[in-house]
Design an enzyme around this catalytic site. Structure first.
Site, short mmCIF file in Angstrom:
data_model
loop_
_atom_site.label_atom_id
_atom_site.label_comp_id
_atom_site.label_asym_id
_atom_site.label_seq_id
_atom_site.Cartn_x
_atom_site.Cartn_y
_atom_site.Cartn_z
N GLU A 148 22.48 -7.84 0.06
CA GLU A 148 21.03 -7.85 0.22
C GLU A 148 20.37 -6.59 -0.30
O GLU A 148 19.18 -6.57 -0.61
CB GLU A 148 20.64 -8.07 1.68
CG GLU A 148 21.01 -6.95 2.64
CD GLU A 148 22.46 -7.01 3.05
OE1 GLU A 148 22.98 -5.99 3.53
OE2 GLU A 148 23.08 -8.07 2.87
N ASP A 158 10.86 -1.49 -37.11
CA ASP A 158 9.94 -1.55 -38.24
C ASP A 158 10.07 -0.24 -39.02
O ASP A 158 10.65 0.73 -38.51
CB ASP A 158 8.51 -1.74 -37.71
CG ASP A 158 7.50 -1.82 -38.82
OD1 ASP A 158 7.79 -2.45 -39.85
OD2 ASP A 158 6.41 -1.25 -38.67
N ASP A 198 5.17 -0.58 -33.98
CA ASP A 198 3.86 -0.06 -33.58
C ASP A 198 2.71 -0.91 -34.07
O ASP A 198 1.55 -0.60 -33.82
CB ASP A 198 3.68 1.37 -34.08
CG ASP A 198 3.52 1.45 -35.60
OD1 ASP A 198 3.97 0.51 -36.29
OD2 ASP A 198 2.97 2.44 -36.10
N ASP A 258 4.59 -6.53 -35.31
CA ASP A 258 5.83 -6.29 -34.58
C ASP A 258 5.82 -6.90 -33.18
O ASP A 258 6.88 -7.04 -32.55
CB ASP A 258 6.09 -4.79 -34.45
CG ASP A 258 6.19 -4.09 -35.79
OD1 ASP A 258 6.82 -4.67 -36.69
OD2 ASP A 258 5.63 -2.99 -35.93
N ASN A 312 36.91 -9.05 2.88
CA ASN A 312 36.47 -9.43 4.23
C ASN A 312 36.64 -10.92 4.49
O ASN A 312 36.87 -11.35 5.62
CB ASN A 312 35.00 -9.04 4.43
CG ASN A 312 34.82 -7.55 4.61
OD1 ASN A 312 35.78 -6.85 4.95
ND2 ASN A 312 33.61 -7.07 4.38
N ASN A 342 27.06 -3.76 8.35
CA ASN A 342 26.49 -4.02 7.03
C ASN A 342 25.31 -3.09 6.74
O ASN A 342 25.16 -2.56 5.63
CB ASN A 342 26.05 -5.48 6.94
CG ASN A 342 25.78 -5.92 5.52
OD1 ASN A 342 26.62 -5.75 4.64
ND2 ASN A 342 24.60 -6.46 5.28
N ASP A 365 25.19 -0.28 3.78
CA ASP A 365 24.15 -0.26 2.74
C ASP A 365 23.45 1.09 2.68
O ASP A 365 23.10 1.57 1.60
CB ASP A 365 23.14 -1.38 3.00
CG ASP A 365 23.68 -2.75 2.60
OD1 ASP A 365 24.52 -2.81 1.69
OD2 ASP A 365 23.28 -3.75 3.22
#
Length: 889
Positions: free
Chosen positions: A318, A360, A623, A627, A691, A716, A720
């Site tokens: 998550e 370009d 530019d 393009d 796990n 958990n 994290d």
């Protein structure tokens, strides 16, 4: 007025929708293109009549009516999502949807602790990514703010300055040097009128425009000499033009409408999606197995459901969106210090994965300006006389100085005041394609003529080498023209310089006097490369990024630039050659060729798409308006601050300085980010896979849950938090020495080889708690002697699981020997140690009762220390073998 621009300098843009340059085949035109074509092919009077206009322009009332009918003269823009729409889009991420469902089910069954923990995870991930993305968008919008340009129009017979957005079809606009073409227009009158279409076509040299109706069989508005387009600007001369199409109906508007569509899925998007669904599939299988195992063996289906949901959270990566966003945001901040604005955060990772950069030429590799590079006599040797005469011609002409004149005057500085004076002048015109000045110079009146080489040759009867003058006979003309051809092959734009001396008594001159001239030599111009281009391309090549040039300019000029910037050219392909190729031939050609010339915007886009289909991660640097489609089609579009607004809107990354060296910085930053993201992914995938074996086995073997649902969630959450140090982690140089790409198969293999190692030590912990610390007593006596054996077992596995998950990142983060050859960043070391300390502290803390934990015997910890050391050593050797066999991609 525009002076002495050679024929080779003026290359009008042709639309090439499969017909090649200048082809006469019929192409499919949109209604707006047909309208412009029809208006330009009739007389000025008829054009005014068809648009219900007049030579005095429109009335105020008519303008209001047309504004209501056609809308403002503005280009379509991609709509920015509202706050709620943006949040809704983020919440629809599969990982977040899964967590929201879990939180909702937990709430319905009364597990408010689980609801709070899971809800906090969702808010943290979504909120952080939302804030950082919005902040980046605001920075880009601030960059794009400009004072809206204005244009001079005829309204009610009077010259009036209005905002370009207020211009409507039928308006008469007055154009002069420096003005922007405010819409797609048809010229009614023009004098020495040249416009720059570089942002539309990629050609740096100006294009001549006249009010004359074309006598050719014109099939496209691009071929019209009397049509000018929104996005171009006036270089010199004056003109009066009739507005035909505005806003989204212009040629440029059709490009903008395509850019307003949703962006295509990039390499980064596909990678995240692939990993997400891999983990979701594994989670669904795991939760189903655990739910039925616990339900059947324990007989409590509500408990089985809660445990299954907690396992679902435990197996869900998550924090992946948060880890990714933090990594990308850190990269964006780092690049901002190098004057690079990141508009779309995932583009940083695409930058790192990029293995092909399409660019370009004009304005990106080159400076988009004209420089006088050579001044030679007819034999090709440098000649100061040629430079002097060219200087006098440009200095004394009285019209508006062109790009060519300015380039000549910038090349040298001669003291001519008091030594020379202007006697007469023969201005440039489209028929002669040359211009002359007559100066009083060294006792004579000298006519100095500069112009297109072919036109100069026709007027010359002699040529000069050194101080000697020789007759210019036809045979000699062919030989002397070889030098011009050589300069053209080297990519230069060439003008001829000739002169003729007259007695001082002659003071008035006509075009007839431009005859029997002496050919003195040539001046050669080119658009110089940016100073940083050579080094930037070398650095990109060294880190495994190949460069391909895609331009609308011609082959000779492009090859010259490629040579100057050190770009090896294996093969040059023109847009015409691409027309009749099969899909397979086209695919093979875009792989083999390095340089593509004479391309239209659609062909640039097709080349980028085909490269992506072949598995490349493609960047496009440009530019100009031409393009923009290719930039949007690429995995990462790159533009510069001086680019047109449409190009900057299409870009994912905007460079705020002219140096291209930041490209290599961006590539390496992207690779560092990817390397850190993949650390979390490998950790999460392998840990979750391990796990799975541990939970399934424990659920079957033991008469109680191996871990309470709240234990799984807290474990958990703490894990994290420990991984939030990953974005700041250092990366080994060999990890980023080449482009990094998503490889889900490699992640799956890593998960299958590394994951089960953790299960070995999970089962060792089960055995430790069951036999050494006698948790088997629970099955016979329950909690006796003040010891809750069920909670003791669960607390023991909680601690071991958290410590092994948290600390093993130091092994997986590098291919080297951890702690000795490669050390983690201080931030990662700190977060992992803090979380490990919290995991050890919790069983003895005041929170233990709330979490259903009990104190662990002190004799437990030496066993765990041994498990951790053994786990680290085994994982390191398996990891080393894995990378040797499968690589790290």
């Amino acid at each position: 007025m525009m002076r002495a621009l050679s024929h080779s300098l003026i290359i009008p843009f042709r639309r090439r929708n499969g017909t090649g340059e200048g082809a006469a085949k019929t192409v499919a035109l949109s209604p707006d293109e047909k309208r412009l074509l029809e208006i330009c092919l009739v007389t000025p009077g008829e054009a005014l009549r068809r648009l219900n206009s007049s030579p005095d322009g429109l009335s105020d009332e008519e303008v209001e009516n047309r504004l209501e009918e056609y809308g403002p003269n503005e280009l379509p823009h991609a709509k920015r999502l509202s706050v709620w729409a943006d949040l809704s889009h983020r919440l629809r991420n599969p990982l977040n949807v899964q967590l929201i469902i879990i939180a909702a089910v937990s709430f319905l069954v009364g597990e408010w602790k689980s609801t709070i923990v899971v809800g906090a995870m969702v808010l943290l991930s979504v909120g952080l990514s939302f804030i950082l993305d919005r902040r980046s968008q605001r920075a880009v919008e601030a960059l794009g703010k400009r004072v809206q340009p204005r244009s001079v129009v005829l309204r009610n017979g009077r010259e009036t300055e209005v905002k370009i957005s207020e211009i409507v079809p039928g308006d008469i606009v007055l154009l002069q040097a420096g003005a922007m073409i405010p819409a797609d227009v048809r010229l009614l009158s023009a004098k020495d009128f040249f416009v720059s279409q570089s942002v539309l076509t990629g050609e740096s040299m100006p294009v001549e425009k006249t009010a004359l109706v074309s006598s050719d069989d014109v099939s496209s508005p691009w071929d019209l000499p009397n049509a000018c387009f929104l996005g171009s600007n006036v270089i010199s001369g004056t003109a009066r033009a009739l507005v035909v199409n505005t806003g989204g109906h212009t040629m440029l508007g059709s490009v903008s409408q395509r850019l307003a569509a949703a962006r295509t899925e990039t390499s980064f998007d596909r990678g995240v999606r692939g990993f997400t669904w891999l983990m979701i599939r594994m989670m669904v299988i795991m939760v189903a197995i655990v739910f039925f195992l616990v339900g059947l063996t324990k007989g409590n289906w509500v408990e089985a459901l809660l445990f299954g949901l907690s396992i679902a959270v435990g197996l869900t990566p998550e924090m992946l969106p948060m880890i990714v966003t933090v990594n990308l945001a850190k990269g964006a901040l780092s690049m901002a210090k190098r004057k690079v604005i990141v508009k779309y955060l995932p583009s940083i990772q695409n930058f790192g994965a990029m293995d092909v950069l399409c660019t370009d030429k004009t304005g990106t590799l080159t400076q988009d300006r004209v420089v006088l590079e050579r001044h030679v006599d007819v034999t090709g040797r440098p000649s100061e006389d040629v430079l002097t005469y060219a200087y006098l011609n440009s200095y004394f002409q009285t019209g508006l100085r062109s790009l060519i004149d300015r380039a000549v005057l910038e090349r040298t500085s001669l003291d001519v005041e008091g030594k020379c004076r202007l006697v007469d002048e023969l201005p440039f015109d489209f028929e002669r394609r040359r211009m002359s000045v007559v100066v009083d110079y060294e006792g004579d009146h000298v006519l100095i003529c500069k112009g297109a080489v072919e036109e100069i040759y026709q007027q010359c009867s002699y040529y000069q080498i050194g101080d000697e003058v020789y007759p210019l006979i036809p045979v000699i003309k062919d030989d002397l023209f070889e030098e011009v051809e050589r300069l053209n092959r080297e990519g230069f734009r060439v003008l001829g310089v000739a002169y003729r001396e007259f007695p001082r008594e002659k003071t008035t001159f006509t075009v007839a006097d431009e005859s029997e001239l002496i050919l003195l030599g040539y001046i050669a111009f080119y658009d110089p490369p940016k100073e940083s281009a050579l080094e930037a391309i070398r650095l990109l090549r060294d880190v495994g990024v190949s460069v391909k040039v895609l331009t609308g300019d011609n082959a000779l000029v492009t090859q010259k630039v490629c040579h100057d910037v050190g770009l090896q050219v294996r093969r040059v392909v023109s847009g015409t050659e691409l027309v009749d190729l099969t899909d397979e031939e086209f695919s093979q050609l875009v792989e083999e060729a390095d340089v593509f010339v004479k391309l239209n915007p659609g062909q640039k886009e097709q080349i980028v798409q085909k490269l992506r289909e072949r598995g490349h991660v493609v960047g496009f640097l440009g530019d100009g308006i031409n393009d923009a489609p290719a930039m949007r089609a690429a995995d990462v579009g790159i533009s510069v601050d001086s680019a047109v607004d449409v190009a900057k809107e299409a870009a994912d990354i905007v460079l705020l300085e002219k140096s291209l060296l930041v490209l290599e910085d961006g590539v390496m930053e992207g690779r560092r980010i990817f390397a850190n993201i993949i650390k979390y992914i490998r950790m999460g995938a392998s840990s979750n896979f391990g796990n799975m074996f541990s939970v399934v086995g424990a659920s079957y073997l033991f008469p109680f849950l191996p871990m309470k649902p709240i234990h799984v969630l807290v474990n958990n959450l703490l894990y994290d938090i420990s991984q939030t140090g990953i974005p700041s982690d250092s990366v080994d140089p060999e990890q980023i020495a080449r482009p990094l790409k998503w490889n889900i198969d490699n992640v799956r293999r890593f998960m299958m080889y590394i994951g089960p190692i953790s299960s070995i030590f999970d089962y060792a912990t089960f055995a430790l708690m069951w036999f050494v610390f006698e948790c088997w007593r629970f099955t016979q006596m329950g909690s006796t002697g003040g010891v809750d054996y069920e909670s003791l077992f669960q607390t023991g596995w909680f601690a071991e699981s958290l410590l092994t998950q948290t600390l093993i990142v130091h092994i997986i983060r590098t291919r080297r020997i951890p702690f000795i050859q490669s050390r983690a960043s201080a931030h990662l070391v700190l977060t992992t140690l803090i979380v490990a300390a919290i995991g050890i502290w919790l069983p003895y803390s005041p929170l233990a009762d709330l979490l259903g934990m009990v104190p662990l015997p002190l004799t437990y910890w030496p066993f765990i220390a041994g498990f951790l050391l053994s786990y680290a050593v085994i994982t390191h050797y398996v990891k080393t073998w894995f990378f040797h066999k499968f690589g790290d991609q």
